[in-house]
Design a protein around this motif. Structure first.
Motif, short mmCIF file in Angstrom:
data_model
loop_
_atom_site.label_atom_id
_atom_site.label_comp_id
_atom_site.label_asym_id
_atom_site.label_seq_id
_atom_site.Cartn_x
_atom_site.Cartn_y
_atom_site.Cartn_z
N GLU A 118 0.84 -1.20 0.00
CA GLU A 118 0.00 0.00 0.00
C GLU A 118 0.88 1.25 0.00
OE1 GLU A 118 -3.95 -1.46 2.48
OE2 GLU A 118 -2.31 -0.47 3.55
N PRO A 119 0.39 2.34 -0.61
CA PRO A 119 1.18 3.58 -0.60
C PRO A 119 1.15 4.25 0.76
CG PRO A 119 -0.94 3.95 -1.67
CD PRO A 119 -0.86 2.47 -1.40
N PHE A 120 2.22 4.94 1.07
CA PHE A 120 2.23 5.77 2.26
C PHE A 120 1.28 6.95 2.05
CE2 PHE A 120 6.61 4.16 3.44
CZ PHE A 120 6.22 3.65 4.68
N PRO A 121 0.77 7.55 3.12
CA PRO A 121 -0.01 8.79 2.98
C PRO A 121 0.81 9.85 2.25
CG PRO A 121 -0.22 7.93 5.21
CD PRO A 121 0.83 7.10 4.53
N HIS A 122 0.13 10.75 1.56
CA HIS A 122 0.82 11.76 0.75
C HIS A 122 1.78 12.61 1.59
CE1 HIS A 122 1.48 14.46 -2.61
NE2 HIS A 122 1.24 15.49 -1.81
N GLY A 123 1.45 12.84 2.85
CA GLY A 123 2.30 13.66 3.69
C GLY A 123 3.69 13.10 3.89
N VAL A 124 3.83 11.78 3.76
CA VAL A 124 5.16 11.16 3.91
C VAL A 124 6.09 11.67 2.82
CG1 VAL A 124 6.44 8.99 3.77
CG2 VAL A 124 4.31 9.10 5.07
N MET A 125 5.59 11.75 1.58
CA MET A 125 6.41 12.21 0.47
C MET A 125 6.76 13.69 0.63
SD MET A 125 6.89 9.51 -1.17
CE MET A 125 7.80 10.28 -2.49
N GLU A 126 5.91 14.45 1.27
CA GLU A 126 6.22 15.86 1.52
C GLU A 126 7.26 16.02 2.62
OE1 GLU A 126 2.47 17.58 2.47
OE2 GLU A 126 1.89 17.87 0.37
N MET A 127 7.27 15.08 3.56
CA MET A 127 8.17 15.17 4.70
C MET A 127 9.58 14.71 4.37
SD MET A 127 8.15 12.97 8.22
CE MET A 127 8.85 11.59 7.30
N LEU A 128 9.72 13.65 3.59
CA LEU A 128 11.02 13.00 3.41
C LEU A 128 12.12 13.93 2.89
CD1 LEU A 128 10.05 9.46 2.07
CD2 LEU A 128 10.86 10.10 4.34
N PRO A 129 11.85 14.80 1.90
CA PRO A 129 12.94 15.67 1.42
C PRO A 129 13.43 16.67 2.46
CG PRO A 129 11.19 15.52 -0.21
CD PRO A 129 10.65 14.93 1.05
N ALA A 130 12.65 16.88 3.53
CA ALA A 130 13.01 17.90 4.52
C ALA A 130 13.42 17.29 5.86
CB ALA A 130 11.83 18.85 4.73
N PHE A 131 13.54 15.97 5.92
CA PHE A 131 13.83 15.29 7.19
C PHE A 131 15.31 14.96 7.25
CE2 PHE A 131 14.02 12.14 10.42
CZ PHE A 131 12.87 12.23 11.19
N PHE A 132 16.03 15.57 8.18
CA PHE A 132 17.46 15.33 8.34
C PHE A 132 17.74 15.05 9.81
CE2 PHE A 132 16.98 18.11 4.69
CZ PHE A 132 17.74 17.47 3.72
N PRO A 133 17.83 13.78 10.21
CA PRO A 133 18.07 13.47 11.62
C PRO A 133 19.39 14.06 12.11
CG PRO A 133 17.42 11.51 10.39
CD PRO A 133 17.69 12.58 9.39
N THR A 134 19.41 14.43 13.37
CA THR A 134 20.62 14.98 13.96
C THR A 134 21.69 13.90 14.07
OG1 THR A 134 19.28 16.52 15.26
CG2 THR A 134 21.55 16.19 15.96
N ARG A 135 22.87 14.19 13.52
CA ARG A 135 23.96 13.23 13.60
C ARG A 135 24.34 12.99 15.05
NH1 ARG A 135 23.95 10.68 8.81
NH2 ARG A 135 24.01 12.15 7.08
N PRO A 136 24.76 11.76 15.39
CA PRO A 136 25.10 10.65 14.50
C PRO A 136 23.93 9.74 14.14
CG PRO A 136 25.71 10.07 16.72
CD PRO A 136 25.15 11.47 16.79
#
Length: 266
Positions: A118-136
């Motif tokens: 099944e596809p993820f909700p549309h909001g997932v695709m909007e979030m992924l390009p802007a999600f950068f976890p704090t290293r490490p």
């Protein structure tokens, strides 16, 4: 990266940063203005807590390499005062993972019920390009800590790596089309036929010297105040003094303006 232009007396009126999203918790600003003087103005004016507070707490001059860190909430309303010189700042926001997932992609409980086919909700695709976890932390570790089940975390991590790997290989327009394509395919990480890439002959942006400055192609001076040219002058950088001299003398030819400066140089 944001530039407040001197020729328009750039400013940013009274606001709080959580207006850009409730997941914004902490604002971090690095100022990039060498040889900044008091008469240049452009301070970041901080107010006492309260969304509508007008009681000034202090002003932060945007000096080079100064880092300002403050809450993105109503505790830290602020504004950028009108600047007399081009003013550069690099801004990042630290977010709370579970809140970001809930606000942009949906409740974790619902995300965990999405089947592999099944596809993820549309909001997932909007979030992924802007999600950068704090290293490490890796992306996978970040979404695990946000409450995603292992299978969903691995699937989302696979999609994240796919998007960010191909983001570096295409133009901005191509990346937007890639997100639309993957969304239409239910979130499957696959490239479309004829996927657009950045032209191999595209002009490179202006390059900094070892001091982080650019050399003006008009007068030769090295500084930070200026803009990149466009058209026949793509990839060339011109200082603010040269731009002003061309604007004052309409009989002289001048470079057309390129994309916003930070898009050309990054």
């Amino acid at each position: 990266v944001a530039c407040y232009r001197a020729d328009t007396r750039g400013r940013y009126q009274h606001h709080t940063d959580e207006g850009g999203g409730l997941w914004r918790w902490l604002t971090v600003i690095l100022y990039l203005n060498r040889d900044w003087k008091q008469e240049h103005r452009g301070e970041n004016r901080m107010y006492f807590p309260g969304r509508s507070s007008c009681r000034v707490k202090y002003d932060i001059p945007p000096l080079e390499n100064r880092c300002a860190i403050f809450w993105a909430s109503d505790d830290c309303p602020h504004e950028v005062l009108s600047t007399r010189r081009d003013r550069w700042a690099l801004t990042s926001w630290y977010s709370h993972g579970p809140i970001m997932l809930r606000c942009r992609a949906g409740p974790v409980e619902e995300l965990n019920t999405v089947r592999r086919d099944e596809p993820f909700p549309h909001g997932v695709m909007e979030m992924l390009p802007a999600f950068f976890p704090t290293r490490p932390l890796s992306f996978l570790e970040g979404v695990r800590l946000s409450g995603l089940a292992e299978a969903q975390a691995e699937r989302m991590s696979e999609l994240y790596e796919f998007l960010h790997t191909n983001r570096r290989r295409c133009s901005r327009e191509g990346f937007v089309q890639l997100i639309k394509w993957v969304t239409a395919k239910g979130g499957r990480p696959e490239l479309p036929l004829g996927w657009p890439t950045r032209p191999s002959g595209a002009a490179a942006g202006p390059r900094r010297d070892v001091d982080g400055r650019f050399q003006c192609r008009g007068c030769g001076q090295r500084c930070l105040d200026g803009r990149a040219g466009g058209g026949d002058f793509s990839g060339q950088w011109f200082c603010s003094e040269c731009w002003r001299s061309w604007e004052a003398d309409s009989s002289r030819s001048r470079p057309s303006q390129a994309e916003p400066f930070w898009e050309v140089c990054n």
